[in-house]
Motif scaffolding. Sequence first.
Motif, PDB file in Angstrom:
ATOM      1  N   ARG A   1       0.801  -1.352  -0.016  1.00 55.01           N
ATOM      2  CA  ARG A   1       0.205   0.052   0.037  1.00 55.01           C
ATOM      3  C   ARG A   1       1.024   1.322  -0.148  1.00 55.01           C
ATOM      4  NH1 ARG A   1      -4.608   1.803  -1.901  1.00 55.01           N
ATOM      5  NH2 ARG A   1      -5.713   3.302  -0.489  1.00 55.01           N
ATOM      6  N   LYS A   2       1.854   1.271   0.834  1.00 56.30           N
ATOM      7  CA  LYS A   2       2.731   2.449   0.741  1.00 56.30           C
ATOM      8  C   LYS A   2       3.385   2.649  -0.615  1.00 56.30           C
ATOM      9  CE  LYS A   2       4.048   1.657   5.501  1.00 56.30           C
ATOM     10  NZ  LYS A   2       4.845   1.435   6.746  1.00 56.30           N
ATOM     11  N   MET A   3       3.820   1.611  -1.323  1.00 60.92           N
ATOM     12  CA  MET A   3       4.796   1.656  -2.551  1.00 60.92           C
ATOM     13  C   MET A   3       3.543   2.306  -3.647  1.00 60.92           C
ATOM     14  SD  MET A   3       7.666   0.749  -2.395  1.00 60.92           S
ATOM     15  CE  MET A   3       7.896   0.867  -4.154  1.00 60.92           C
ATOM     16  N   GLU A   4       2.352   1.598  -3.312  1.00 60.12           N
ATOM     17  CA  GLU A   4       1.463   2.399  -4.482  1.00 60.12           C
ATOM     18  C   GLU A   4       1.259   3.762  -4.238  1.00 60.12           C
ATOM     19  OE1 GLU A   4      -2.151   0.241  -3.405  1.00 60.12           O
ATOM     20  OE2 GLU A   4      -1.490  -1.637  -4.594  1.00 60.12           O
ATOM     21  N   ILE A   5       0.976   4.378  -3.023  1.00 60.47           N
ATOM     22  CA  ILE A   5       0.971   5.488  -2.389  1.00 60.47           C
ATOM     23  C   ILE A   5       2.278   6.447  -3.375  1.00 60.47           C
ATOM     24  CG2 ILE A   5       0.997   7.615  -0.787  1.00 60.47           C
ATOM     25  CD1 ILE A   5      -0.656   5.538   0.911  1.00 60.47           C
ATOM     26  N   MET A   6       3.797   6.049  -2.874  1.00 57.67           N
ATOM     27  CA  MET A   6       4.717   6.646  -3.265  1.00 57.67           C
ATOM     28  C   MET A   6       4.637   6.752  -4.920  1.00 57.67           C
ATOM     29  SD  MET A   6       6.778   7.457  -1.073  1.00 57.67           S
ATOM     30  CE  MET A   6       8.386   7.477  -1.771  1.00 57.67           C
ATOM     31  N   ILE A   7       4.303   5.617  -5.630  1.00 59.00           N
ATOM     32  CA  ILE A   7       4.392   5.768  -6.989  1.00 59.00           C
ATOM     33  C   ILE A   7       3.454   6.730  -7.631  1.00 59.00           C
ATOM     34  CG2 ILE A   7       4.127   4.425  -9.194  1.00 59.00           C
ATOM     35  CD1 ILE A   7       5.235   1.722  -7.368  1.00 59.00           C
ATOM     36  N   SER A   8       2.230   6.672  -7.201  1.00 58.96           N
ATOM     37  CA  SER A   8       1.219   7.615  -7.587  1.00 58.96           C
ATOM     38  C   SER A   8       1.519   8.891  -7.176  1.00 58.96           C
ATOM     39  CB  SER A   8      -0.304   7.210  -6.934  1.00 58.96           C
ATOM     40  OG  SER A   8      -0.271   7.236  -5.714  1.00 58.96           O
ATOM     41  N   SER A   9       2.143   9.119  -6.109  1.00 64.07           N
ATOM     42  CA  SER A   9       2.504  10.577  -5.667  1.00 64.07           C
ATOM     43  C   SER A   9       3.643  11.244  -6.589  1.00 64.07           C
ATOM     44  CB  SER A   9       2.693  10.672  -4.388  1.00 64.07           C
ATOM     45  OG  SER A   9       1.861  10.097  -3.566  1.00 64.07           O
TER      46      SER A   9
ATOM     47  N   GLY B   1       1.429  10.874   3.485  1.00 60.58           N
ATOM     48  CA  GLY B   1       0.431   9.771   3.049  1.00 60.58           C
ATOM     49  C   GLY B   1       1.094   8.357   3.567  1.00 60.58           C
ATOM     50  N   VAL B   2       2.439   8.083   3.593  1.00 63.98           N
ATOM     51  CA  VAL B   2       2.835   6.903   4.262  1.00 63.98           C
ATOM     52  C   VAL B   2       2.516   6.813   5.551  1.00 63.98           C
ATOM     53  CG1 VAL B   2       4.850   5.510   4.629  1.00 63.98           C
ATOM     54  CG2 VAL B   2       4.566   6.533   2.436  1.00 63.98           C
TER      55      VAL B   2
ATOM     56  N   ASP C   1      -0.677   4.881  10.205  1.00 63.10           N
ATOM     57  CA  ASP C   1      -1.867   5.234  11.253  1.00 63.10           C
ATOM     58  C   ASP C   1      -3.016   4.271  11.249  1.00 63.10           C
ATOM     59  OD1 ASP C   1      -0.385   6.845  12.438  1.00 63.10           O
ATOM     60  OD2 ASP C   1      -1.100   8.833  11.408  1.00 63.10           O
ATOM     61  N   LYS C   2      -3.311   4.129  10.098  1.00 67.35           N
ATOM     62  CA  LYS C   2      -4.363   3.073   9.834  1.00 67.35           C
ATOM     63  C   LYS C   2      -4.123   1.742  10.163  1.00 67.35           C
ATOM     64  CE  LYS C   2      -7.124   4.035   6.364  1.00 67.35           C
ATOM     65  NZ  LYS C   2      -7.783   3.976   5.020  1.00 67.35           N
ATOM     66  N   LEU C   3      -2.732   1.244   9.856  1.00 65.19           N
ATOM     67  CA  LEU C   3      -2.348  -0.078  10.042  1.00 65.19           C
ATOM     68  C   LEU C   3      -2.400  -0.329  11.476  1.00 65.19           C
ATOM     69  CD1 LEU C   3      -1.775  -3.069   9.130  1.00 65.19           C
ATOM     70  CD2 LEU C   3       0.615  -2.001   9.003  1.00 65.19           C
TER      71      LEU C   3
END
Length: 379
Positions: free
Chosen positions: A211-219, A265-266, A271-273
């Motif tokens: 999930r973190k990687m998805e956010i980084m790539i899209s950002s 974002g990360v 926090d959600k986790l």
Amino acid sequence: MDYKDDRKKLIKMYRDNIKQIKDYDERRSFLHKSTIECEFGSTMIFAFPAYIAMVLLTGTVLATSIPVGLIPLISVGGSLVIGNLCVGVLDKISGTDKEIKAITRNKTQKEILKEKMECSIEINQYKARNRIIKGIINKIDHEKEIIEGLSNKYNIVAKNDDRSKDEIKKDIHSLEDTLDSKYNELDATTTKQTLQKKFWKYRGNDKGKIRKMEIMISSIIWPFVGGAIPVALFNSLSTTLASFDGVMSLFAPAIIGAVAASTIGVKYQDDKLKVFNELNDNLGDNKLDFVSDNGVLEDSLKLSKEVEKCEEKIVDLECKFYNEKCIYDSVGDLTSECSSKDEFGSTVIDLSYLDELSKENTSTKKENSKVKRKSKTNK
């Protein structure tokens, strides 16, 4: 026992539960509006048309008066600023900004996410109790209709019960213990079902990292694409890339997006986790286990069936409890020896705390939690 009075109490409790659901839902809505994902989503709704306007403006009116390298920053950054301002203005106009600040004052994103999730759990538990109340009313009404229909044709007499009054009272207390256990089971299963629905993406050892990687790539990708579009439409990319300043300005939105994703974002995903793990660990032996993607749908269906089965069992037990108290009353004068509340406590059928419940102020989560705990204790 007068079923009409008990039926009115059930209906009153049903309505009180609806009020509780509305209060929790309103609070959850305010909490959601203060989360990063909601603020970002609302900003993007207004930022997109502003971005289109910025692209046209920088490509025509300002193209001859500003450096080409600044076009990406102006188009992307300017549109985000405008979008954020629009959200703030709308919140002030609607009057929700004061309520949101009052609820979320001095709270971290993690605390806001956790309280929002707790509101969702409370809402689903109250909904489950309302389904039980409807089931009790429908079942007893149906049984009474059958008896009344047969009594028009036959002489109906009550079945003799060979138990003594003490034995009936003992059975009633045993039913109460069973009901307490089933309500606790229902609360745990409903909590699991809510966590499964909201956090299924995090139920895996590597899913948080993915999930973190998805956010980084899209950002990185979307700011870069957004900044390159106006340059490609009205200028030559080769000319822009010919100088160091041009290259840096073109990649600036992507760099800013990567930094923002890392710091905001990360962390938000972390926090959600953490919220999921904390609420899940509170379930003890009943907590959700890590599953693969293929197990998510299977778990959701399984939990839905467990909740439904538990509700049906509670309805049967509550109706049996009501019948047992009717038998107890027929054996002797219940009110002359002890009050219903003192003898058997409060149940779904006979809830003495209903009047107090309707007076409770649910403006804060703490007060709501007190009411809910009292409700569960008295079940």
